[in-house]
Scaffold this active site. Structure first.
Site, PDB file in Angstrom:
ATOM      1  N   GLY A 125       1.186  -1.160   0.610  1.00  0.00           N
ATOM      2  CA  GLY A 125      -0.360  -0.459   0.082  1.00  0.00           C
ATOM      3  C   GLY A 125       1.075   1.111   0.171  1.00  0.00           C
ATOM      4  O   GLY A 125       1.959   1.205   0.448  1.00  0.00           O
ATOM      5  N   GLN A 152       2.832  10.266   1.133  1.00  0.00           N
ATOM      6  CA  GLN A 152       4.650   9.276   1.179  1.00  0.00           C
ATOM      7  C   GLN A 152       4.632   9.617   0.116  1.00  0.00           C
ATOM      8  O   GLN A 152       5.932   9.213   0.256  1.00  0.00           O
ATOM      9  CB  GLN A 152       3.548   8.241   0.946  1.00  0.00           C
ATOM     10  N   CYS A 164       6.122  -0.237   7.395  1.00  0.00           N
ATOM     11  CA  CYS A 164       5.049   0.970   6.135  1.00  0.00           C
ATOM     12  C   CYS A 164       6.409   1.282   5.147  1.00  0.00           C
ATOM     13  O   CYS A 164       8.168   1.821   5.783  1.00  0.00           O
ATOM     14  CB  CYS A 164       5.564   2.086   7.133  1.00  0.00           C
ATOM     15  N   LEU A 165       6.477   1.786   3.759  1.00  0.00           N
ATOM     16  CA  LEU A 165       7.523   2.404   2.654  1.00  0.00           C
ATOM     17  C   LEU A 165       8.036   3.847   3.969  1.00  0.00           C
ATOM     18  O   LEU A 165       9.333   3.481   3.072  1.00  0.00           O
ATOM     19  CB  LEU A 165       7.244   2.891   2.106  1.00  0.00           C
ATOM     20  N   HIS A 224      -4.057   0.586   7.599  1.00  0.00           N
ATOM     21  CA  HIS A 224      -2.897   1.958   7.510  1.00  0.00           C
ATOM     22  C   HIS A 224      -2.839   3.378   6.559  1.00  0.00           C
ATOM     23  O   HIS A 224      -2.769   4.446   7.260  1.00  0.00           O
ATOM     24  CB  HIS A 224      -1.928   0.503   7.311  1.00  0.00           C
ATOM     25  N   GLU A 225      -3.122   2.744   5.563  1.00  0.00           N
ATOM     26  CA  GLU A 225      -3.308   3.543   4.486  1.00  0.00           C
ATOM     27  C   GLU A 225      -4.082   4.864   4.587  1.00  0.00           C
ATOM     28  O   GLU A 225      -3.945   6.043   4.505  1.00  0.00           O
ATOM     29  CB  GLU A 225      -3.498   3.481   2.465  1.00  0.00           C
ATOM     30  N   HIS A 268      -2.205   7.344   7.047  1.00  0.00           N
ATOM     31  CA  HIS A 268      -1.697   8.226   6.392  1.00  0.00           C
ATOM     32  C   HIS A 268      -2.273   9.616   5.887  1.00  0.00           C
ATOM     33  O   HIS A 268      -2.226  10.701   6.162  1.00  0.00           O
ATOM     34  CB  HIS A 268      -1.113   7.871   5.166  1.00  0.00           C
TER      35      HIS A 268
HETATM   36 NI    NI Z   1       2.350   3.495   5.275  1.00  0.00          NI
END
Ligand code: NI
Length: 160
Positions: A46, A51, A89-90, A131-132, A135
């Site tokens: 995701g 991000q 998380c990226l 999670h997204e 963000h």
């Molecule tokens: Ni993330």
């Protein structure tokens, strides 16, 4: 194909609340394509627009590697149950942590043609949606980690 730079924890853009998308422009479509490319390139499941430094309410998710989902202005309508598991998380490279999330999520969102649709998810998809969505509110999963943040190569089971 364009890979965008993924912002990392400590970058103020990750702490901001994102703005609703009002219309889909060619730039929006390009952003979505780039977000998918960037997510796949980084082997993520995701990615949210902040991000890549864009404060818009857009997320992309793919929990199977062949089922891309685009959620524009997502709103979680319903949640159920709980799941406790490992999350990463990226924007927090090399780390993971234990987070409890709903086991079931129902979300409403717009697609790339600004058509409203609903999506239900369980397991990893439910986790990814939450999670997204976080963000877009300027929150990272590290705020919700139970215990400490681990290095990804640690075996988290052994710590229980
Ligand atoms: Ni993330």
């Amino acid at each position: 194909m364009a890979i965008r730079k993924i912002r990392e924890i400590g970058d103020p853009v990750l702490g901001k609340v994102c703005k609703e998308v009002k219309e889909i422009t060619p730039r929006t479509r390009e952003l979505i394509r780039d977000m998918l490319d960037t997510m796949y390139e980084a082997s993520g499941v995701g990615l949210a627009a902040p991000q890549v430094g864009v404060l818009k309410r857009i997320v992309v998710i793919d929990v199977t590697g062949e089922d891309p989902i685009v959620l524009i202005n997502p709103k979680i309508l319903e949640t159920g149950g709980e799941q406790t598991g490992n999350e990463g998380c990226l924007s927090v490279p090399g780390k993971s942590g234990t987070v409890t999330r709903p086991a079931y999520v129902k979300v409403a969102a717009y697609n790339e043609d600004m058509e409203l649709f609903e999506l239900e998810g369980t397991e990893l998809l439910a986790r990814a949606i939450c999670h997204e969505a976080d963000h877009l509110e300027g929150h990272l999963y590290v705020e919700k980690v139970e215990g400490r943040l681990r290095d990804v190569n640690e075996d988290w089971e052994e710590e229980e």
